[in-house]
Design a protein around this motif. Structure first.
Motif, short mmCIF file in Angstrom:
data_model
loop_
_atom_site.label_atom_id
_atom_site.label_comp_id
_atom_site.label_asym_id
_atom_site.label_seq_id
_atom_site.Cartn_x
_atom_site.Cartn_y
_atom_site.Cartn_z
N GLY A 188 -38.21 -7.89 36.81
CA GLY A 188 -37.69 -7.55 38.13
C GLY A 188 -36.80 -6.32 38.25
O GLY A 188 -36.63 -5.81 39.35
N HIS A 189 -36.21 -5.82 37.16
CA HIS A 189 -35.06 -4.93 37.34
C HIS A 189 -35.37 -3.54 37.87
O HIS A 189 -34.45 -2.83 38.27
CB HIS A 189 -34.21 -4.87 36.06
N HIS A 190 -36.65 -3.15 37.91
CA HIS A 190 -36.99 -1.86 38.54
C HIS A 190 -37.30 -2.00 40.04
O HIS A 190 -37.33 -0.99 40.75
CB HIS A 190 -38.23 -1.24 37.88
N PHE A 240 -29.84 -5.26 28.96
CA PHE A 240 -30.06 -4.56 27.69
C PHE A 240 -31.54 -4.23 27.46
O PHE A 240 -31.94 -3.87 26.34
CB PHE A 240 -29.44 -5.32 26.50
N ASP A 241 -32.33 -4.32 28.51
CA ASP A 241 -33.71 -3.81 28.44
C ASP A 241 -33.66 -2.32 28.06
O ASP A 241 -32.71 -1.62 28.42
CB ASP A 241 -34.36 -3.98 29.81
N VAL A 242 -34.68 -1.85 27.36
CA VAL A 242 -34.65 -0.45 26.90
C VAL A 242 -34.72 0.54 28.06
O VAL A 242 -34.31 1.69 27.92
CB VAL A 242 -35.79 -0.20 25.88
N HIS A 243 -35.21 0.06 29.21
CA HIS A 243 -35.30 0.92 30.39
C HIS A 243 -34.10 0.67 31.31
O HIS A 243 -33.57 -0.44 31.36
CB HIS A 243 -36.59 0.62 31.17
N HIS A 244 -33.72 1.70 32.04
CA HIS A 244 -32.63 1.54 32.99
C HIS A 244 -33.06 0.65 34.16
O HIS A 244 -34.15 0.83 34.71
CB HIS A 244 -32.20 2.91 33.52
N PHE A 264 -36.49 -7.19 25.85
CA PHE A 264 -36.52 -7.10 24.39
C PHE A 264 -37.40 -5.94 23.93
O PHE A 264 -37.89 -5.94 22.80
CB PHE A 264 -36.98 -8.45 23.81
N ASP A 265 -37.58 -4.95 24.80
CA ASP A 265 -38.40 -3.80 24.44
C ASP A 265 -37.64 -2.72 23.69
O ASP A 265 -38.20 -1.67 23.38
CB ASP A 265 -39.12 -3.22 25.68
N ALA A 266 -36.36 -2.98 23.35
CA ALA A 266 -35.67 -2.12 22.38
C ALA A 266 -35.84 -2.64 20.96
O ALA A 266 -35.27 -2.09 20.02
CB ALA A 266 -34.17 -2.03 22.73
N GLU A 295 -36.88 -9.54 31.02
CA GLU A 295 -37.40 -8.30 31.60
C GLU A 295 -38.55 -7.82 30.71
O GLU A 295 -39.54 -8.50 30.59
CB GLU A 295 -36.27 -7.26 31.75
N GLY A 296 -38.38 -6.66 30.02
CA GLY A 296 -39.48 -6.16 29.22
C GLY A 296 -39.57 -6.82 27.84
O GLY A 296 -38.75 -7.66 27.46
N GLY A 297 -40.57 -6.36 27.07
CA GLY A 297 -40.82 -6.90 25.74
C GLY A 297 -42.32 -6.97 25.54
O GLY A 297 -42.97 -7.81 26.16
N TYR A 298 -42.87 -6.07 24.72
CA TYR A 298 -44.32 -5.84 24.74
C TYR A 298 -44.99 -6.01 23.37
O TYR A 298 -46.16 -5.71 23.24
CB TYR A 298 -44.62 -4.46 25.35
N HIS A 299 -44.23 -6.50 22.40
CA HIS A 299 -44.83 -6.88 21.11
C HIS A 299 -44.61 -8.38 20.99
O HIS A 299 -43.47 -8.83 20.81
CB HIS A 299 -44.15 -6.12 19.96
ZN ZN Z 1 -38.18 -2.35 29.86
#
Ligand code: ZN
Length: 295
Positions: free
Chosen positions: A107-109, A145-149, A233-235, A275-279
């Protein structure tokens, strides 16, 4: 750990709840777009399909389900009458403080009138508004703390001193030219947004230093009554999109700091939304480490 976890089904958010953040015309347009089969919107990096409407309502409703469980569980009568039907686990936690929702879409974007970056509705912003209005909480913190702002969340609370938004992200990844270190809010909200852009490729030491020297002191100073987390968790070092090097242990250490901040002023109450996390395997391990630290 299994005996201190219960699984609940996310309810759909009501249109009026989504409208705490989003323009009603946008909500209706999205409902129609999904019903008509969906669309790829390359300029917003977003895609919706026929099943996206229910998924988006439940992603927005997941945080609200958790908020009600945590805020109302102390009142046992209400608990048993209103929420027992939702429980599909034999375990019942009498006074839950922690909630995690593996939400898709994230959701954060999402902006008030547009989808963006895989996001349709801004789940964490809707949750924050809901907690404030339904439970009369004056001060909330959102740690992202998602890798994206989290540009969508930042925009919602840009001028709002009641929600302290903190984002740690890779500098100038997606969305571009957002989340600069001197972007700190406007008007009454100046000082209630904290952006910490980090160079590509950094790992645990830099992230934890940012928490210990900036995030923890600023959040403790603000003294939120509830901690919300945009848990991307995409960082993670294995993520194919993020380009950062946070390890599974790094996510555990971040979880420890978030727990300590919540214990400082928020009675230990934390809701984290994915939020994110793609692996997928890295995501699984990082989530387990993070939640393990919270528990
Ligand atoms: Zn992200």
């Amino acid at each position: 750990m299994a005996d201190c976890i219960m699984q609940v089904e996310a309810r759909q958010a009501e249109a009026a709840e989504i409208a705490l953040v989003h323009n009603p015309r946008y909500i209706e347009a999205m409902r129609r777009l999904c019903a008509a089969g969906g669309q790829y919107m390359p300029q917003m990096e977003a895609t919706v399909g026929p099943a996206s409407w229910d998924a988006a309502l439940r992603a927005a409703g997941a945080g609200l389900t958790l908020a009600d469980l945590i805020m109302q569980s102390a009142k046992c009568e209400m608990w048993s009458k209103e929420y027992e039907k939702n429980l599909n686990s034999k375990f019942k936690i009498p006074n839950p403080k922690l909630g995690f929702a593996p939400t898709r879409p994230p959701g954060h974007h999402a902006l008030t009138d547009r989808p963006m970056g895989f996001c349709i509705f801004n789940n964490i912003a809707i949750l924050a508004k809901y907690l404030q209005i339904r439970y009369n909480l004056a001060r909330l913190a959102i740690i992202d703390f998602d890798v994206h702002h989290g540009n969508g969340t930042e925009a919602v609370f840009w001028g709002d001193p009641s929600v302290f938004y903190v984002s740690l992200h890779r500098d100038n990844l997606f969305p571009y030219n957002k989340g600069r270190g001197d972007d700190c809010g406007a008007g009454a909200g100046v000082g209630f947004t904290l952006n910490i852009p980090l160079p590509a490729g950094v790992g645990d030491d830099i992230y934890l230093k940012a928490f210990d020297t900036q995030v923890v002191p600023r959040v403790n100073d603000f003294a939120p009554q509830f901690m919300l987390v945009s848990a991307g968790f995409d960082a993670h070092i294995s993520d194919p999109l993020g380009g950062m090097r946070l390890t599974t242990g790094g996510f555990r250490a971040i979880g420890e700091r978030i727990r300590q901040m919540a214990e400082h002023s928020a009675e230990g109450r934390i809701i984290s939304l994915l939020e994110g996390g793609y692996h997928l395997d890295g995501l699984r391990r990082a989530i387990m480490a993070y939640l393990g630290a919270l528990i």
